[in-house]
Design a protein around this motif. Structure first.
Motif, PDB file in Angstrom:
ATOM      1  N   VAL A  19       0.844  -1.204   0.000  1.00 29.55           N
ATOM      2  CA  VAL A  19       0.000   0.000   0.000  1.00 29.55           C
ATOM      3  C   VAL A  19       0.874   1.247   0.000  1.00 29.55           C
ATOM      4  CG1 VAL A  19      -1.625   1.347   1.381  1.00 29.55           C
ATOM      5  CG2 VAL A  19      -2.013  -1.095   1.019  1.00 29.55           C
ATOM      6  N   LEU A  22       2.118   1.789  -3.413  1.00 28.76           N
ATOM      7  CA  LEU A  22       1.062   2.356  -4.260  1.00 28.76           C
ATOM      8  C   LEU A  22       0.876   3.851  -3.974  1.00 28.76           C
ATOM      9  CD1 LEU A  22      -1.645  -0.474  -4.350  1.00 28.76           C
ATOM     10  CD2 LEU A  22      -0.330   0.422  -6.266  1.00 28.76           C
ATOM     11  N   GLU A  23       0.987   4.226  -2.695  1.00 25.08           N
ATOM     12  CA  GLU A  23       0.837   5.657  -2.361  1.00 25.08           C
ATOM     13  C   GLU A  23       1.992   6.465  -2.947  1.00 25.08           C
ATOM     14  OE1 GLU A  23      -2.086   6.411  -1.373  1.00 25.08           O
ATOM     15  OE2 GLU A  23      -2.342   4.233  -1.166  1.00 25.08           O
ATOM     16  N   LEU A  25       3.578   5.706  -5.648  1.00 20.02           N
ATOM     17  CA  LEU A  25       3.315   5.808  -7.085  1.00 20.02           C
ATOM     18  C   LEU A  25       2.227   6.842  -7.359  1.00 20.02           C
ATOM     19  CD1 LEU A  25       3.528   2.043  -8.042  1.00 20.02           C
ATOM     20  CD2 LEU A  25       5.126   3.859  -8.677  1.00 20.02           C
ATOM     21  N   LEU A  26       1.275   6.938  -6.426  1.00 23.56           N
ATOM     22  CA  LEU A  26       0.222   7.959  -6.571  1.00 23.56           C
ATOM     23  C   LEU A  26       0.839   9.358  -6.535  1.00 23.56           C
ATOM     24  CD1 LEU A  26      -2.885   7.935  -6.790  1.00 23.56           C
ATOM     25  CD2 LEU A  26      -2.952   8.471  -4.356  1.00 23.56           C
ATOM     26  N   ARG A  28       3.875  10.040  -7.297  1.00 28.89           N
ATOM     27  CA  ARG A  28       4.655  10.177  -8.540  1.00 28.89           C
ATOM     28  C   ARG A  28       3.724  10.564  -9.697  1.00 28.89           C
ATOM     29  NH1 ARG A  28       9.272  10.795 -11.403  1.00 28.89           N
ATOM     30  NH2 ARG A  28       9.464   9.356 -13.145  1.00 28.89           N
ATOM     31  N   LEU A  29       2.569   9.905  -9.762  1.00 27.16           N
ATOM     32  CA  LEU A  29       1.592  10.249 -10.805  1.00 27.16           C
ATOM     33  C   LEU A  29       1.162  11.706 -10.670  1.00 27.16           C
ATOM     34  CD1 LEU A  29      -0.607   7.027 -10.832  1.00 27.16           C
ATOM     35  CD2 LEU A  29       0.580   7.980 -12.807  1.00 27.16           C
ATOM     36  N   PHE A  30       0.936  12.141  -9.434  1.00 28.70           N
ATOM     37  CA  PHE A  30       0.524  13.520  -9.212  1.00 28.70           C
ATOM     38  C   PHE A  30       1.599  14.478  -9.699  1.00 28.70           C
ATOM     39  CE2 PHE A  30       0.109  17.390  -6.668  1.00 28.70           C
ATOM     40  CZ  PHE A  30      -1.211  17.697  -6.933  1.00 28.70           C
ATOM     41  N   ILE A  32       3.931  13.928 -12.022  1.00 29.78           N
ATOM     42  CA  ILE A  32       4.026  13.920 -13.490  1.00 29.78           C
ATOM     43  C   ILE A  32       2.835  14.641 -14.115  1.00 29.78           C
ATOM     44  CG2 ILE A  32       3.996  12.457 -15.561  1.00 29.78           C
ATOM     45  CD1 ILE A  32       5.346  10.271 -13.838  1.00 29.78           C
ATOM     46  N   GLN A  33       1.625  14.310 -13.602  1.00 26.54           N
ATOM     47  CA  GLN A  33       0.428  14.748 -14.301  1.00 26.54           C
ATOM     48  C   GLN A  33      -0.001  16.164 -13.937  1.00 26.54           C
ATOM     49  OE1 GLN A  33      -1.991  10.796 -13.792  1.00 26.54           O
ATOM     50  NE2 GLN A  33      -2.288  11.658 -15.811  1.00 26.54           N
ATOM     51  N   CYS A  34       0.206  16.542 -12.687  1.00 25.36           N
ATOM     52  CA  CYS A  34      -0.303  17.851 -12.277  1.00 25.36           C
ATOM     53  C   CYS A  34       0.791  18.908 -12.204  1.00 25.36           C
ATOM     54  CB  CYS A  34      -1.034  17.742 -10.951  1.00 25.36           C
ATOM     55  SG  CYS A  34      -2.467  16.664 -11.096  1.00 25.36           S
ATOM     56  N   ARG A  36       4.089  18.666 -13.462  1.00 23.85           N
ATOM     57  CA  ARG A  36       4.872  18.785 -14.700  1.00 23.85           C
ATOM     58  C   ARG A  36       3.981  18.832 -15.941  1.00 23.85           C
ATOM     59  NH1 ARG A  36       9.607  20.359 -14.959  1.00 23.85           N
ATOM     60  NH2 ARG A  36      10.621  18.683 -16.137  1.00 23.85           N
ATOM     61  N   HIS A  37       2.710  19.095 -15.729  1.00 22.66           N
ATOM     62  CA  HIS A  37       1.740  19.067 -16.833  1.00 22.66           C
ATOM     63  C   HIS A  37       2.160  19.964 -18.002  1.00 22.66           C
ATOM     64  CE1 HIS A  37      -1.923  19.181 -19.082  1.00 22.66           C
ATOM     65  NE2 HIS A  37      -2.159  20.434 -18.779  1.00 22.66           N
ATOM     66  N   PHE A  40       5.264  18.607 -19.991  1.00 20.54           N
ATOM     67  CA  PHE A  40       5.020  17.470 -20.876  1.00 20.54           C
ATOM     68  C   PHE A  40       4.040  17.837 -21.991  1.00 20.54           C
ATOM     69  CE2 PHE A  40       6.560  14.935 -17.162  1.00 20.54           C
ATOM     70  CZ  PHE A  40       7.660  14.412 -17.801  1.00 20.54           C
TER      71      PHE A  40
ATOM     72  N   LEU B 232       1.221  10.780 -19.873  1.00 24.29           N
ATOM     73  CA  LEU B 232       0.698  11.065 -18.531  1.00 24.29           C
ATOM     74  C   LEU B 232       0.652  12.566 -18.274  1.00 24.29           C
ATOM     75  CD1 LEU B 232       2.528   8.361 -16.403  1.00 24.29           C
ATOM     76  CD2 LEU B 232       0.071   8.519 -16.815  1.00 24.29           C
ATOM     77  N   GLY B 233       1.769  13.225 -18.572  1.00 23.82           N
ATOM     78  CA  GLY B 233       1.879  14.652 -18.282  1.00 23.82           C
ATOM     79  C   GLY B 233       0.885  15.470 -19.071  1.00 23.82           C
ATOM     80  N   PHE B 270      -5.104  12.801 -13.974  1.00 21.54           N
ATOM     81  CA  PHE B 270      -4.711  12.271 -12.669  1.00 21.54           C
ATOM     82  C   PHE B 270      -5.914  11.661 -11.958  1.00 21.54           C
ATOM     83  CE2 PHE B 270      -4.140  13.016  -8.070  1.00 21.54           C
ATOM     84  CZ  PHE B 270      -3.096  12.129  -7.856  1.00 21.54           C
TER      85      PHE B 270
END
Lengths: 571, 375
Positions: A19, A22-23, A25-26, A28-30, A32-34, A36-37, A40, B232-233, B270
């Protein structure tokens, strides 16, 4: 139960570890996606969006009747996408062979750029080269249509038109001066490409190119052709270093022809020496010599300082002022003012100059436009040299009237005589008749109108009583025309060097206007350093050229011959 | 165990649904043109089969597998061997991983992953009393594991081999095998791996290098991972919208299998990826809870093994897609396109549901289980 307890601890440990991972990675996703939006997104845009330039068509250049002088035709350019090529070195070798390029250089050039997706190999290739490369069918090699400048009339008016370089930018002449007008504004379209670089349906912002404006000149291609032919004949005959010819319409100031030889073919400009690219009509200035004399006389008449019939003693050919001696080619005694011009007496002119005085001479030259640019739309125009009054010496009043201590361009000289041809009004010179915008709108440059510098009566006297007699009785006899009357003046200037004048290098000139009563054209011809047989007199070298030009252009302009009894009174 | 059952059904249903949506989206970009239906229908067929399998398996008493564990193991060995035979095994991208029958492909390594968990659960249950023994338990287990992993490595399929080893070792760990043995085995296999990999050192160094700094060679080794990050980004918080992915247009390789999450992140943002992580977390909690409350030791090991295997595979896949670990060939369970992977994930979930339906015998209930759950 102890075992159960331990098992539970182990299960909890594994569960929480997973768990926790997974947190992480969450998070990390945040990131990358939010966070470094933007970054990218930018990278994404960069790889699937390409802005493709839509080139604007370069404007054309026409003569006054719409005959095409310069245009652009599609040519093929070859590029390479190194990432799409299979065997880079093999491709480079094949291309080098097909396009006559240095194999080693090309290979090195391509290998240094192997991660790029677009490199030019050779631009604006010949149709044969294009066919050869197409037949090779190499992966990654493509063609792109590019406009190439083309001059359908070849060498005609080349130094005036100038030329455009490989990228279509005007580099000299009108092409350079009107670069902004001719080139237009490129548009763009946005292309989306997928990962295989295949273009996708765009439906995206699109901006059409604004095509360049076309230019309609005052030049008449036929007259230009006539002038160039006649000059070429003189070039052959006298082997000078160069020759210029200008034809001006005195009423409108329109320049009908402006020729400068030796010339070049703008389709292959690089094969000619840079000297040939020069437009000698505006880029060079030189001491005019005797050809200037009528202008001084006109000023003297205008100011009431002399009359045509006033007599001057010409000292039998030798006139001494201080340490300076004036010579005439033939010794003369008493001459009227008209005869001073007709026989081109330096002594007479020197005396007239003393009578007119420095201020009036200076004002006269300023009025005729010397020492200032005419502001024709041509790059590198020379202003000539007219020293300010405070730099004049005591000799100047005698030198200036015979065309020394002053430098003028052929254009300035032709324009100044247009004032005499145009009843005393100095016209504003015009080279551009109209500009046709990309969307078809026509702009006509506004004329400032002429500048009155002589009374019409004085100008008429100059033409019909003095300059006409130059041809009929004096130095310009070889300018005589078969069907029309002509007024003119010869000039033979020794070329000035630092500290003196050359005895071997001359500029022979003749300026004429015909018909003398009401001139339709002013023609100036200057032959720079005629070589053959030691002959250099303007009356011998330049006057016949002017005559041949007039014979042809007056007919072309449909000017009625004079003195022909067209209708007999039968009653 | 109502809650756990709902947890499994809820998470699996949503993961399947997201998978269908994403495969519909990525499948619309096929090399043969915009013919979405072919791949999509293939996925739907596998899904129908898998759901059928899940429903069937959830009705079979899981002790059935305990009786047939050895047969399963033998089947695994046979399939892993024949897939290696050229002409029988079907190769793609330099790895011989598939058995094919017409349009249907089958990955023996997926079956191995599934069957080995059943076998080890059964094996460890039989040796429950001698669980700490070296010769009785540890050594034979390790030999079987090494043989299976070795055959899978031969394909080669490093991801699945590694996953099976980790799942088996963790299974031994929770079953009560001596920690020192496992540590020793870990050290031994690490050094063995190093020796095996040594001849291809440059290749592995290159892969690690492109993981550590993908930007060094964006068109080469770093390409896939960079494209994944870009996908993803680009998605941002809310995504670019369903079907609007740009990266699926041949920029991102393996967009509908191992890297499907990247495209999901691009289209749903996200919020979408976080929802995926949440679903796996629910699955993990529910599965672990089923394991804890299982009727017997076999049920415990089986439930734990399947839950952990799926959870770990999901975590590794997410880690690969986010460039947190070097690239492995592991799919996202329940979501990615891929028949055998989907089928065996669903069968695992079916067995989990069956375990959750068996009431624990009172004396077997460990003390730490809350009384309120017994009903």
């Amino acid at each position: 139960m102890a075992l159960e307890k331990r098992r539970e601890l182990r299960v909890s440990f594994i569960l929480w570890t997973l768990v926790f991972l997974l947190e992480l990675l969450l998070a990390r996703l945040f990131w990358i996606q939010c966070i470094r939006h933007e970054h990218f997104s930018h990278l994404a845009r960069k790889q699937y969006r390409t802005e493709v330039e839509l080139p604007a068509e370069r404007g054309k250049i026409f003569d006054r009747y719409g005959r095409l002088l310069a245009t652009s035709l599609p040519a093929s350019s070859i590029y390479l996408d190194p990432c799409a090529a299979t065997e880079l070195e093999e491709t480079a070798k094949a291309l080098a062979r097909a396009l006559d390029l240095n194999e080693e250089h090309l290979t090195k050039f391509i290998l240094q750029r192997k991660h790029r997706r677009f490199i030019w190999i050779k631009r604006k290739v010949t149709p044969e080269e294009g066919q050869t490369v197409k037949r090779l069918n190499l992966a990654g090699v493509g063609f792109r249509k590019e406009p190439q400048r083309f001059y359908p009339q070849g060498t005609l008016a080349a130094p005036l038109l100038g030329f455009a370089g490989l990228d279509g930018t005007g580099l000299s002449g009108l092409e350079a001066y009107f670069e902004e007008t001719l080139k237009g504004k490129p548009g763009y379209k946005i292309l989306l490409r997928d990962g295989k670089r295949k273009a996708l349906d765009p439906g995206l912002p699109f901006k059409a190119p604004e095509h360049g404006s076309s230019i309609v000149l005052t030049i008449d291609a036929v007259i230009q052709q006539i002038v160039e032919e006649e000059l070429a004949r003189a070039l052959e005959e006298w082997e000078p270093s160069g020759a210029v010819g200008i034809v001006l319409e005195p009423k409108s100031g329109h320049i009908l022809a402006m020729a400068s030889l030796p010339s070049f073919d703008p389709n292959n400009f690089a094969r000619y020496p840079e000297n040939n690219w020069v437009n000698r009509c505006v880029n060079y200035s030189f001491e005019p010599g005797s050809v200037i004399k009528p202008l001084i006389v006109a000023k003297a008449l205008q100011e009431g300082l002399a009359r045509p019939e006033d007599v001057f003693f010409c000292e039998n050919g030798v006139y001494r002022i201080g340490s300076r001696i004036f010579h005439d080619h033939h010794p003369y005694g008493w001459l009227t003012l008209s005869e001073v011009v007709i026989k081109s007496s330096n002594v007479g002119m020197a005396k007239l100059g003393e009578a007119v005085g420095a201020e009036r001479l200076y004002a006269c030259f300023r009025a005729f436009g010397f020492g200032q640019k005419t502001n024709l739309p041509l790059p590198g125009e020379a202003a000539g040299i007219l020293h300010p009054l405070n730099k004049w010496t005591s000799y100047s009043v005698t030198s200036v009237p015979i065309g020394q201590e002053i430098a003028v361009t052929p254009l300035q000289l032709a324009l100044a005589f247009s004032a005499i041809a145009n009843d005393g009004v100095l016209p504003e010179p015009r080279l551009v008749r109209a500009i046709i915008c990309g969307e078809g709108k026509v702009i006509n440059p506004i004329s400032q109108g002429g500048k009155v510098i002589l009374e019409p009566r004085i100008a008429r006297i100059m033409r019909t009583e003095i300059m006409r007699r130059v041809v009929e009785e004096g130095t310009g006899s070889r300018a005589r025309l078969s069907r029309w009357s002509i007024a003119g003046k010869t000039g033979t200037a020794q070329k000035a060097f630092a500290g003196g004048f050359s005895h071997t290098k001359f500029i022979s000139s003749f300026v004429g206007m015909a018909p003398a009563e009401e001139p339709r054209a002013v023609v100036l011809v200057m032959i720079d350093e005629p070589h053959k047989g030691g002959i250099h007199y303007g009356g011998t070298v330049a006057a016949p050229v002017v005559a041949s030009i007039f014979e042809r252009i007056l007919a072309y302009l449909q000017v009625a011959p004079e003195g022909v009894p067209l209708q007999m009174a039968s009653y | 165990m109502e809650k756990e059952r709902y947890g499994i059904i809820f998470s699996v249903t949503f993961l399947l649904a997201l998978g269908i949506i994403m495969i519909f989206s990525t499948g619309s970009v096929d090399e043969e043109g915009p013919l979405a239906s072919r791949l999509f229908l293939k996925h739907l067929s596998w899904m129908a089969l898998s759901i059928g399998g899940l429903l069937a398996v959830s009705r079979i008493d899981y002790h059935f597998y305990q009786r047939h564990a050895l047969k399963l193991l033998i089947a695994v060995f046979i399939l892993l061997v024949i897939v290696l035979i050229p002409g029988v095994g079907y190769a793609a991208h330099g790895a011989r991983r598939w058995l094919r029958a017409g349009p249907v492909g089958f990955q023996p390594s997926e079956f191995a992953k599934f069957a080995l968990i059943i076998f080890f659960a059964s094996f460890l249950t039989r040796r429950k009393e001698r669980i700490k023994g070296f010769l009785a338990t540890f050594l034979p287990a390790m030999l079987i594991l090494a043989l299976t992993a070795g055959l899978i490595l031969k394909e080669p399929d490093l991801g699945t081999a590694g996953l099976i080893c980790i799942v088996a070792l963790v299974l031994f760990f929770v079953a009560g095998v001596r920690f020192s043995y496992l540590l020793g085995f870990g050290a031994l296999s690490a050094s063995l791996t190093y020796i095996i990999l040594w001849p291809r050192f440059d290749y592995w160094q290159g892969r690690i290098q492109s993981f550590l700094n993908p930007w060094e060679d964006p068109q080469g080794g770093g390409y896939q991972i960079i494209q994944s990050l870009i996908a993803l980004g680009r998605g941002g918080l809310g995504g670019v919208g369903f079907g609007a992915s740009q990266q699926k247009l041949f920029f991102l390789p393996a967009a509908r299998t191992d890297f499907l999450l990247a495209i999901l992140g691009e289209e749903m943002g996200f919020l979408g990826t976080a929802f995926i992580v949440l679903l796996y977390t629910i699955f993990l909690y529910a599965g672990m809870s089923i394991a804890r409350k299982a009727q017997d030791f076999f049920g415990f090991l089986l439930a734990f093994g399947f839950t952990f295997g799926i959870g770990l595979q999901a975590a590794i896949n997410i880690a690969v897609v986010t460039a947190s670990v070097p690239t492995k060939g592991l799919s996202l369970p329940f979501v990615s396109f891929g028949g055998s992977s989907l089928l065996f994930s669903m069968l695992s979930a079916g067995i989990l549901l069956n375990i959750s339906q068996r009431k624990a015998v009172v004396e077997d209930i460990p003390k730490w289980v809350g009384v309120q759950d017994v009903s």
